[in-house]
Design an enzyme around this catalytic site. Structure first.
Site, PDB file in Angstrom:
ATOM      1  N   GLY A  78      79.620   9.034  32.506  1.00  0.00           N
ATOM      2  CA  GLY A  78      78.580  10.014  32.788  1.00  0.00           C
ATOM      3  C   GLY A  78      79.178  11.390  32.501  1.00  0.00           C
TER       4      GLY A  78
ATOM      5  CE  LYS B 130      75.223   5.399  27.179  1.00  0.00           C
ATOM      6  NZ  LYS B 130      76.466   5.193  26.368  1.00  0.00           N
TER       7      LYS B 130
ATOM      8  CG  ASP C  49      76.305  12.024  27.374  1.00  0.00           C
ATOM      9  OD1 ASP C  49      75.255  11.403  27.655  1.00  0.00           O
ATOM     10  OD2 ASP C  49      77.406  11.771  27.892  1.00  0.00           O
TER      11      ASP C  49
HETATM   12  O1  MRU Z   1      78.329   6.233  28.085  1.00  0.00           O
HETATM   13  P1  MRU Z   1      77.989   6.786  29.428  1.00  0.00           P
HETATM   14  O2  MRU Z   1      77.675   5.756  30.457  1.00  0.00           O
HETATM   15  O3  MRU Z   1      79.038   7.787  29.902  1.00  0.00           O
HETATM   16  O4  MRU Z   1      76.661   7.601  29.146  1.00  0.00           O
HETATM   17  C1  MRU Z   1      76.045   8.298  30.173  1.00  0.00           C
HETATM   18  C2  MRU Z   1      74.793   8.947  29.761  1.00  0.00           C
HETATM   19  O5  MRU Z   1      74.368   8.898  28.627  1.00  0.00           O
HETATM   20  C3  MRU Z   1      74.129   9.786  30.785  1.00  0.00           C
HETATM   21  O6  MRU Z   1      72.743   9.774  30.609  1.00  0.00           O
HETATM   22  C4  MRU Z   1      74.616  11.224  30.635  1.00  0.00           C
HETATM   23  O7  MRU Z   1      76.008  11.262  30.603  1.00  0.00           O
HETATM   24  C5  MRU Z   1      74.128  12.081  31.702  1.00  0.00           C
HETATM   25  S1  MRU Z   1      74.942  11.717  33.221  1.00  0.00           S
HETATM   26  C6  MRU Z   1      74.264  12.623  34.437  1.00  0.00           C
END
Ligand code: MRU
Length: 338
Positions: free
Chosen positions: A45, A243, A232
Site C-alpha cells: 500500500g 492497482k 499509488d
Molecule cells: O501492490 P499493492 O498492494 O501495494 O497496491 C496497493 C494499491 O494499489 C492501493 O490501492 C494503493 O497503494 C493505495 S493504498 C491506500
C-alpha cells in the site's frame, strides 16, 4: 493490530502475505530486511511503504559506522538506493526517502542518527493525520445507504494510519450512513479478498465479495452508487496509477454514470510527473498469475504478463479526495493550488 511499530532499534510489522489466515508479526532488524519485506509485499500500500521506507532508512542509519556527518551521508546513499529500488510505482516511497536524506543533518553522527529516527516518526504521524482528514472530507461524497465498490486494499493495512478509500467508507459508516460495500477480489494477489474483507469485517461494515470481472455487471444493473479507490501515484494532470484493474473500473463507471473517486494523501501526488504516461509501472513475477497462493492454476511454462498497476486518465475521475481538499477538473490547476 499495529501494522507497523518502531521499537528504537528494530521495526515490527504484521506480515500481510499471511492475512487473513494468520496474524504473524515480523521483526526487521536492518534495512535489508525492510527492503525485502517491501519487495515481497509483507508490507504494502503506497502510504504504508512510504512509512516503512522511512523507518528502514532510519534503521540503516543506526548501523552506519562513520567518522563524520559527511561520511555518514555518503554511506546513507546506499541504504536509500536499496530501499527505493524495491517498488517503483508508489511515489510515497521515494518522497519519504528524499525527506530522510534531507533530514540526515546534525553536529555529529549520533545527532544525525537521532534526526533520522525523528523524521521517520514524523512521516508516520503525518500519514495518520492525512488519512484522518481526507477520510472526513470524503464522507460528504457518499450518500445515505450508498453501495460503494472498492478495489484492492486501502485500509489501515495499506497506510499505517486510518486508510484512504476504505477510510472514507469506514468513517461514513461510523456516521451512521448505512454503507454497503462491494469488494473486488483484486487478482493476482487478492488484496481485496484477503485484506479488505478482513478489515471491513473487523470494522463491522457490511460487504459482499465479487470477482473482478463482475464489476461491470453490477454497475449496469444500477447496483453501484459510487466507486472509490486509492492511488499509488497521481501525476500533475490528475492521471492516476493504482492497482491493476482500476482503469477498467473507471471506464465502466463512466459508461454507467457512476461517480469514480480517488482518495489519496497529497504525498501520493507527484508534481514532477507530468502525465500518467510518465509513471513507471512495476512488473511482478509470473508466479503471482500462474498460482493462487501455493496452488498452480496454469500449465507449467505458461507465459505471463503481470503489470502490478495501471493508469486511469484524469477524464474518468470525478474527484480526487485529499487531506487538503477535494480536487475536480481542471486537475492541473487544482493540483497546482493544493
Ligand atoms: O501492490 P499493492 O498492494 O501495494 O497496491 C496497493 C494499491 O494499489 C492501493 O490501492 C494503493 O497503494 C493505495 S493504498 C491506500
Amino acid at each position: 493490530m499495529k501494522v507497523i511499530e518502531w521499537h528504537s532499534d528494530r521495526l515490527r510489522i504484521v506480515d500481510q502475505t499471511r492475512l487473513p489466515r494468520e496474524e504473524t508479526y515480523l521483526e526487521l532488524n536492518d534495512h535489508h530486511h525492510v527492503a525485502a519485506a517491501i519487495k515481497e509485499m509483507r508490507i504494502r500500500g503506497a502510504p504504508a511503504i512510504g512509512v516503512a521506507a522511512a523507518y528502514g532508512i532510519a534503521l540503516g542509519g543506526l548501523r552506519i559506522e562513520a567518522e563524520s556527518p559527511g561520511q555518514f551521508r555518503q554511506l546513507l546513499k546506499e541504504v536509500v538506493s536499496e530501499i527505493t529500488a524495491t517498488r517503483p510505482t508508489a511515489i510515497n516511497l521515494s518522497t519519504a526517502a528524499s525527506r530522510m536524506e534531507q533530514a540526515a543533518v546534525g553536529r555529529d553522527v549520533a545527532a544525525v542518527r537521532q534526526s533520522l529516527v525523528e523524521e521517520a516518526v514524523k512521516i508516520h504521524r503525518e500519514s495518520y493525520q492525512a488519512d484522518d482528514s481526507l477520510s472526513q472530507r470524503g464522507t460528504a461524497l457518499l450518500g445515505e445507504g450508498a453501495t460503494v465498490l472498492t478495489h484492492c486494499n486501502t485500509g489501515p493495512l495499506a497506510t499505517a494510519g486510518y486508510g484512504t478509500a476504505l477510510g472514507v467508507i469506514m468513517r461514513a459508516q461510523r456516521q451512521g450512513k448505512k454503507i454497503n460495500v462491494l469488494v473486488t477480489e483484486t487478482r493476482p494477489l487478492c488484496q481485496g479478498a484477503r485484506l479488505t474483507t478482513w478489515e471491513l469485517k473487523e470494522a463491522g461494515v457490511p460487504f459482499k465479495l465479487i470477482t473482478d470481472s463482475m464489476a461491470g455487471h453490477f454497475m449496469s444493473k444500477g447496483q453501484v452508487d459510487a466507486v472509490i479507490t486509492g492511488a499509488d501515484r497521481i501525476a500533475a494532470n490528475g492521471d492516476t496509477a493504482n492497482k491493476i484493474g482500476t482503469y477498467s473500473l473507471a471506464v465502466l463507471a463512466k459508461e454507467n454514470g457512476v461517480p469514480f473517486y480517488v482518495a489519496a494523501p497529497t504525498t501520493t501526488i507527484d508534481p514532477e510527473t507530468a502525465t500518467g504516461e510518465d509513471i513507471p509501472i512495476e512488473e511482478r513475477s509470473p508466479e503471482e498469475v500462474t498460482h493462487l497462493g501455493e496452488a498452480a492454476i496454469a500449465p507449467e511454462g505458461t507465459e505471463v504478463l503481470n503489470p502490478a498497476f495501471d493508469v486511469t486518465p484524469h477524464r474518468y475521475i470525478t474527484a480526487i479526495i485529499t487531506e487538503k481538499g477535494i480536487i475536480r477538473e481542471p486537475y492541473g490547476e487544482g493540483i497546482g493550488n493544493i
